[in-house]
Design a protein around this motif. Structure first.
Motif, PDB file in Angstrom:
ATOM      1  N   GLY A   1      41.336  47.757  44.502  1.00 30.66           N
ATOM      2  CA  GLY A   1      39.993  47.145  44.479  1.00 30.66           C
ATOM      3  C   GLY A   1      40.082  45.626  44.456  1.00 30.66           C
ATOM      4  N   HIS A   2      40.941  45.082  43.595  1.00 32.72           N
ATOM      5  CA  HIS A   2      41.049  43.616  43.482  1.00 32.72           C
ATOM      6  C   HIS A   2      41.606  42.997  44.766  1.00 32.72           C
ATOM      7  N   ALA A   3      42.603  43.666  45.361  1.00 33.68           N
ATOM      8  CA  ALA A   3      43.185  43.117  46.597  1.00 33.68           C
ATOM      9  C   ALA A   3      42.121  43.100  47.707  1.00 33.68           C
ATOM     10  N   LEU A   4      41.371  44.200  47.836  1.00 34.49           N
ATOM     11  CA  LEU A   4      40.328  44.256  48.872  1.00 34.49           C
ATOM     12  C   LEU A   4      39.238  43.213  48.606  1.00 34.49           C
ATOM     13  N   ASP A   5      38.895  43.047  47.328  1.00 33.09           N
ATOM     14  CA  ASP A   5      37.869  42.085  46.927  1.00 33.09           C
ATOM     15  C   ASP A   5      38.227  40.676  47.411  1.00 33.09           C
ATOM     16  N   GLN A   6      39.487  40.281  47.150  1.00 37.25           N
ATOM     17  CA  GLN A   6      39.932  38.936  47.549  1.00 37.25           C
ATOM     18  C   GLN A   6      39.921  38.775  49.062  1.00 37.25           C
ATOM     19  N   LYS A   7      40.336  39.854  49.752  1.00 39.03           N
ATOM     20  CA  LYS A   7      40.390  39.778  51.220  1.00 39.03           C
ATOM     21  C   LYS A   7      38.972  39.682  51.800  1.00 39.03           C
ATOM     22  N   ARG A   8      38.050  40.482  51.218  1.00 33.22           N
ATOM     23  CA  ARG A   8      36.655  40.417  51.680  1.00 33.22           C
ATOM     24  C   ARG A   8      36.076  39.028  51.469  1.00 33.22           C
ATOM     25  N   LEU A   9      36.427  38.438  50.309  1.00 38.06           N
ATOM     26  CA  LEU A   9      35.885  37.120  49.959  1.00 38.06           C
ATOM     27  C   LEU A   9      36.605  35.976  50.679  1.00 38.06           C
ATOM     28  N   LYS A  10      37.638  36.354  51.463  1.00 35.21           N
ATOM     29  CA  LYS A  10      38.428  35.355  52.217  1.00 35.21           C
ATOM     30  C   LYS A  10      38.880  34.210  51.318  1.00 35.21           C
ATOM     31  N   GLN A  11      39.428  34.561  50.160  1.00 27.35           N
ATOM     32  CA  GLN A  11      39.835  33.547  49.195  1.00 27.35           C
ATOM     33  C   GLN A  11      41.098  32.817  49.671  1.00 27.35           C
ATOM     34  N   PRO A  12      41.143  31.506  49.453  1.00 34.35           N
ATOM     35  CA  PRO A  12      42.300  30.731  49.933  1.00 34.35           C
ATOM     36  C   PRO A  12      43.523  30.912  49.031  1.00 34.35           C
TER      37      PRO A  12
ATOM     38  N   GLN B   1      49.122  55.371  37.718  1.00 39.44           N
ATOM     39  CA  GLN B   1      48.238  56.083  38.643  1.00 39.44           C
ATOM     40  C   GLN B   1      46.825  55.514  38.584  1.00 39.44           C
ATOM     41  N   ALA B   2      46.339  55.356  37.364  1.00 37.52           N
ATOM     42  CA  ALA B   2      44.962  54.885  37.183  1.00 37.52           C
ATOM     43  C   ALA B   2      44.797  53.465  37.695  1.00 37.52           C
ATOM     44  N   ARG B   3      45.683  52.560  37.263  1.00 44.30           N
ATOM     45  CA  ARG B   3      45.475  51.144  37.549  1.00 44.30           C
ATOM     46  C   ARG B   3      45.649  50.815  39.027  1.00 44.30           C
ATOM     47  N   THR B   4      46.367  51.701  39.754  1.00 47.47           N
ATOM     48  CA  THR B   4      46.495  51.505  41.203  1.00 47.47           C
ATOM     49  C   THR B   4      45.107  51.455  41.854  1.00 47.47           C
ATOM     50  N   ILE B   5      44.182  52.240  41.320  1.00 52.86           N
ATOM     51  CA  ILE B   5      42.814  52.238  41.868  1.00 52.86           C
ATOM     52  C   ILE B   5      42.214  50.833  41.744  1.00 52.86           C
ATOM     53  N   GLY B   6      42.348  50.246  40.559  1.00 51.21           N
ATOM     54  CA  GLY B   6      41.787  48.912  40.327  1.00 51.21           C
ATOM     55  C   GLY B   6      42.512  47.834  41.119  1.00 51.21           C
ATOM     56  N   LEU B   7      43.828  47.971  41.214  1.00 56.76           N
ATOM     57  CA  LEU B   7      44.606  46.946  41.937  1.00 56.76           C
ATOM     58  C   LEU B   7      44.213  46.916  43.415  1.00 56.76           C
TER      59      LEU B   7
ATOM     60  N   ASP C   1      49.972  41.727  52.427  1.00 57.93           N
ATOM     61  CA  ASP C   1      49.335  42.993  52.810  1.00 57.93           C
ATOM     62  C   ASP C   1      48.986  43.799  51.569  1.00 57.93           C
ATOM     63  N   LEU C   2      48.164  44.829  51.754  1.00 57.56           N
ATOM     64  CA  LEU C   2      47.642  45.612  50.625  1.00 57.56           C
ATOM     65  C   LEU C   2      48.759  46.190  49.749  1.00 57.56           C
ATOM     66  N   VAL C   3      49.771  46.771  50.390  1.00 55.01           N
ATOM     67  CA  VAL C   3      50.847  47.414  49.606  1.00 55.01           C
ATOM     68  C   VAL C   3      51.564  46.373  48.747  1.00 55.01           C
ATOM     69  N   SER C   4      51.813  45.195  49.297  1.00 60.70           N
ATOM     70  CA  SER C   4      52.500  44.153  48.525  1.00 60.70           C
ATOM     71  C   SER C   4      51.645  43.705  47.339  1.00 60.70           C
ATOM     72  N   CYS C   5      50.331  43.578  47.551  1.00 61.34           N
ATOM     73  CA  CYS C   5      49.432  43.163  46.457  1.00 61.34           C
ATOM     74  C   CYS C   5      49.473  44.191  45.329  1.00 61.34           C
ATOM     75  N   VAL C   6      49.398  45.466  45.703  1.00 62.31           N
ATOM     76  CA  VAL C   6      49.403  46.535  44.704  1.00 62.31           C
ATOM     77  C   VAL C   6      50.749  46.557  43.981  1.00 62.31           C
ATOM     78  N   ALA C   7      51.838  46.444  44.749  1.00 59.26           N
ATOM     79  CA  ALA C   7      53.172  46.458  44.133  1.00 59.26           C
ATOM     80  C   ALA C   7      53.317  45.286  43.166  1.00 59.26           C
TER      81      ALA C   7
ATOM     82  N   ALA D   1      45.985  42.869  37.504  1.00 54.30           N
ATOM     83  CA  ALA D   1      44.958  42.417  38.444  1.00 54.30           C
ATOM     84  C   ALA D   1      45.248  40.987  38.876  1.00 54.30           C
ATOM     85  N   HIS D   2      45.665  40.161  37.909  1.00 51.95           N
ATOM     86  CA  HIS D   2      45.958  38.758  38.210  1.00 51.95           C
ATOM     87  C   HIS D   2      47.026  38.659  39.313  1.00 51.95           C
ATOM     88  N   ASN D   3      48.118  39.403  39.136  1.00 53.41           N
ATOM     89  CA  ASN D   3      49.175  39.375  40.152  1.00 53.41           C
ATOM     90  C   ASN D   3      48.665  39.844  41.516  1.00 53.41           C
ATOM     91  N   ALA D   4      47.873  40.929  41.506  1.00 51.74           N
ATOM     92  CA  ALA D   4      47.355  41.461  42.781  1.00 51.74           C
ATOM     93  C   ALA D   4      46.458  40.419  43.459  1.00 51.74           C
TER      94      ALA D   4
END
Ligand code: ACO
Ligand code: LMR
Length: 274
Positions: A240-251, A232-238, A88-94, A76-79
């Motif tokens: 989630g974390h990437a979208l969360d940061q993007k929604r929050l417009k984190q610097p 497979q499982a953790r991809t769901i959370g990753l 982009d989303l794919v890079s965050c998940v990767a 999650a930290h890396n994502a």
């Protein structure tokens, strides 16, 4: 008979050439009509067969309980850092997925192999632990950064309870628990972790379900199948974390200086002494 031109690729899990795609020979419309679950689909594409309900439910439980473990863990930290770098989303998940390995989330296959081999060889838990120590190897599936005997991992408890109720036998889980009982005498964070619990239970399922031949069981273990569940499982959370940061417009993230021990001078002095 038919003479076939040789092909560069062989595929034995799915076919997209007909009117509708098939997974392990099952047409997609049948999967939809008969309300196949994600566990059923995973069984078709990973194991090329239908599996009993208790087994597909077990696979789904693994997906649910490993989907996320908060923002502090490696993946999650890396994502999060990648998302804050504007990726982009794919890079965050990767970026998150690439942390899964022998210390974090990717110890399931080794745990399964080692627990099974030791249990099948009739080793006692203390004998197994001490033999690993002699080899200088950490026991895959044992140990956690924050979970301890006093602060147990709920995920392990939930999976164990499910297996007790639904699995034909839990021989390998029982062995893994006896290993935990011994390692806990050494340190209170040397619990059976979620990777170890899934690995042991996967062996119980493979051996007691009668869905696999001995050769197939060995193949599942040899090719490294079970870490796929965590991926497979953790991809769901990753995601989630990437979208969360993007929604929050984190610097852009920059780590604080005061959380780094700058030791250049020290290292240089040491190098000089050499
Ligand atoms: N087997 C044997 N001894 C161990 C183990 C283990 N699995 N884990 C820790 N120890 C002992 C060692 O003596 C270690 O000392 P060392 O560094 O000299 O080898 C001592 O405990 C302290 O270890 P730490 O590194 O401080 O423990 P930490 O809390 O950092 O480790 C970790 C946690 C990485 C999970 C560790 O226990 C480990 O490597 N376990 C095996 C891999 C594993 O199962 N990972 C999956 C974790 S669950 C998940 O990620 C979803
Ligand atoms: C996880 O599922 O990510 C963890 O068990 C690792 C952790 O340190 O919490």
């Amino acid at each position: 008979g038919k003479i076939r031109a040789s092909t560069n690729i062989i595929c034995t899990i799915s076919d997209d050439r007909g009117e509708e795609p098939t997974y392990a020979g099952i047409p997609m419309s049948e999967m939809i009509e008969q309300e196949y679950s994600v566990g059923d689909v995973l069984a078709l594409l990973w194991f090329k067969r239908q599996l009993p309900k208790y087994a597909t439910r077990f696979l789904e439980m693994c997906l649910i309980i490993c989907a996320d473990h908060g923002p502090c863990v490696s993946g999650a930290h890396n994502a999060i850092i990648a998302a804050r770098a504007g990726k982009d989303l794919v890079s965050c998940v990767a970026s998150g997925l690439l942390t899964i390995g022998p210390r974090f989330g990717g110890a399931i296959d080794d745990a399964a192999r080692d627990f099974k081999a030791a249990c099948d060889a009739g080793m006692a838990a203390d004998e197994f632990v001490e033999s690993m120590k002699k080899l200088g190897k950490r026991i895959a599936g044992i140990g956690h950064r924050i979970k301890t005997a006093e602060n147990p991992d709920k995920r392990v408890q939930l999976l164990s309870e499910y297996a007790d109720r639904h699995f034909p036998t839990t021989k390998y889980l029982n062995f893994a628990k006896s290993v935990e009982a011994y390692t806990l005498t050494k340190s209170n964070n040397l619990i059976l972790n979620v990777d170890g619990c899934i690995g042991a239970l996967f062996c119980d399922f493979l051996v007691s379900s009668q869905c696999f031949t001995d050769e197939e069981i060995q193949e599942v273990l040899d090719i490294g199948t079970m870490n796929g569940l965590f991926v497979q499982a953790r991809t769901i959370g990753l995601i989630g974390h990437a979208l969360d940061q993007k929604r929050l417009k984190q610097p852009l993230y920059r780590h604080p200086w005061d959380d780094i021990l700058y030791a250049e001078e020290y290292l240089t002095r040491e190098q000089k002494e050499e």
